[in-house]
Design a protein around this motif. Structure first.
Motif, mmCIF file in Angstrom:
data_model
loop_
_atom_site.group_PDB
_atom_site.id
_atom_site.type_symbol
_atom_site.label_atom_id
_atom_site.label_comp_id
_atom_site.label_asym_id
_atom_site.label_seq_id
_atom_site.Cartn_x
_atom_site.Cartn_y
_atom_site.Cartn_z
ATOM 1 N N GLU A 1 3.632 5.590 -5.563
ATOM 2 C CA GLU A 1 3.472 5.752 -6.912
ATOM 3 C C GLU A 1 2.319 6.590 -7.543
ATOM 4 O O GLU A 1 2.509 7.258 -8.403
ATOM 5 N N HIS A 2 1.200 6.416 -6.803
ATOM 6 C CA HIS A 2 -0.173 7.196 -7.290
ATOM 7 C C HIS A 2 -0.613 8.141 -6.004
ATOM 8 O O HIS A 2 -1.673 7.552 -5.303
ATOM 9 N N PRO A 3 0.039 9.416 -5.767
ATOM 10 C CA PRO A 3 -0.364 10.047 -4.489
ATOM 11 C C PRO A 3 -1.699 10.552 -4.744
ATOM 12 O O PRO A 3 -2.238 10.523 -5.737
ATOM 13 N N SER B 1 -5.021 10.331 0.934
ATOM 14 C CA SER B 1 -4.262 9.489 1.556
ATOM 15 C C SER B 1 -3.263 9.980 2.419
ATOM 16 O O SER B 1 -2.442 10.710 2.499
ATOM 17 N N TYR B 2 -3.213 9.455 3.697
ATOM 18 C CA TYR B 2 -2.256 9.855 4.714
ATOM 19 C C TYR B 2 -0.937 9.536 4.254
ATOM 20 O O TYR B 2 0.187 10.362 4.432
ATOM 21 N N VAL C 1 0.789 -1.056 -0.061
ATOM 22 C CA VAL C 1 0.115 -0.022 -0.103
ATOM 23 C C VAL C 1 0.884 1.174 0.051
ATOM 24 O O VAL C 1 0.715 2.290 -0.694
ATOM 25 N N ILE C 2 1.749 1.271 0.651
ATOM 26 C CA ILE C 2 2.792 2.248 0.936
ATOM 27 C C ILE C 2 3.534 2.675 -0.342
ATOM 28 O O ILE C 2 3.538 3.888 -1.142
ATOM 29 N N VAL D 1 2.342 12.236 3.880
ATOM 30 C CA VAL D 1 3.522 11.983 4.652
ATOM 31 C C VAL D 1 4.771 12.027 3.543
ATOM 32 O O VAL D 1 5.616 12.868 3.669
ATOM 33 N N LEU D 2 4.675 11.199 2.533
ATOM 34 C CA LEU D 2 5.438 11.152 1.486
ATOM 35 C C LEU D 2 5.698 12.424 0.455
ATOM 36 O O LEU D 2 6.815 12.595 0.191
ATOM 37 N N THR D 3 4.570 13.250 0.598
ATOM 38 C CA THR D 3 4.978 14.415 -0.428
ATOM 39 C C THR D 3 4.919 15.892 0.590
ATOM 40 O O THR D 3 5.068 16.783 -0.010
ATOM 41 N N HIS D 4 5.234 15.621 1.878
ATOM 42 C CA HIS D 4 5.086 16.521 2.636
ATOM 43 C C HIS D 4 6.403 17.637 2.484
ATOM 44 O O HIS D 4 7.419 17.097 1.973
ATOM 45 N N ARG D 5 6.097 18.906 2.619
ATOM 46 C CA ARG D 5 6.956 19.734 2.072
ATOM 47 C C ARG D 5 8.329 19.949 3.055
ATOM 48 O O ARG D 5 9.588 20.135 2.313
#
Length: 97
Positions: A19-21, A25-26, A13-14, A30-34
């Motif tokens: 791959e598909h933000p 999605s929580y 899932v992560i 987190v993965l695209t946070h500034r």
């Protein structure tokens, strides 16, 4: 029940969220946070402290809950840092005697 497959499912899932933000999605948030990888590392630190406190205070239900949060955020941080969980598993396997 000991079902280690759930960790593989969470990892998948992560990977999918990376791959598909998605705005909903929580994991994506987190993965695209500034703050970049720092955001996921902050979450690992926060959850580690909460786990330690629950375990130290011998609160079984909180210990389980915080352990789950810690494992989850650890996996997210691995992805955020560009580390494949397979490499971590291989390292653990190499340490077995």
């Amino acid at each position: 029940m000991r079902d280690w497959a759930v960790l593989e499912e969470v990892w998948e899932v992560i990977l999918d969220r990376a791959e598909h933000p998605s705005a909903e999605s929580y994991v994506s948030s987190v993965l695209t946070h500034r703050k970049g990888v720092d955001k996921s590392l902050e979450k690992v630190g926060e959850e580690a402290v909460e786990f330690i406190l629950a375990a130290k205070n011998q609160v079984p239900e909180r210990t389980v809950s915080e352990a789950a949060d810690l494992l989850f955020h650890f996996l997210v941080a691995l992805k955020a840092s560009g580390t494949d969980v397979e490499d971590v598993l291989a390292e653990l396997a190499s340490r077995r005697k």
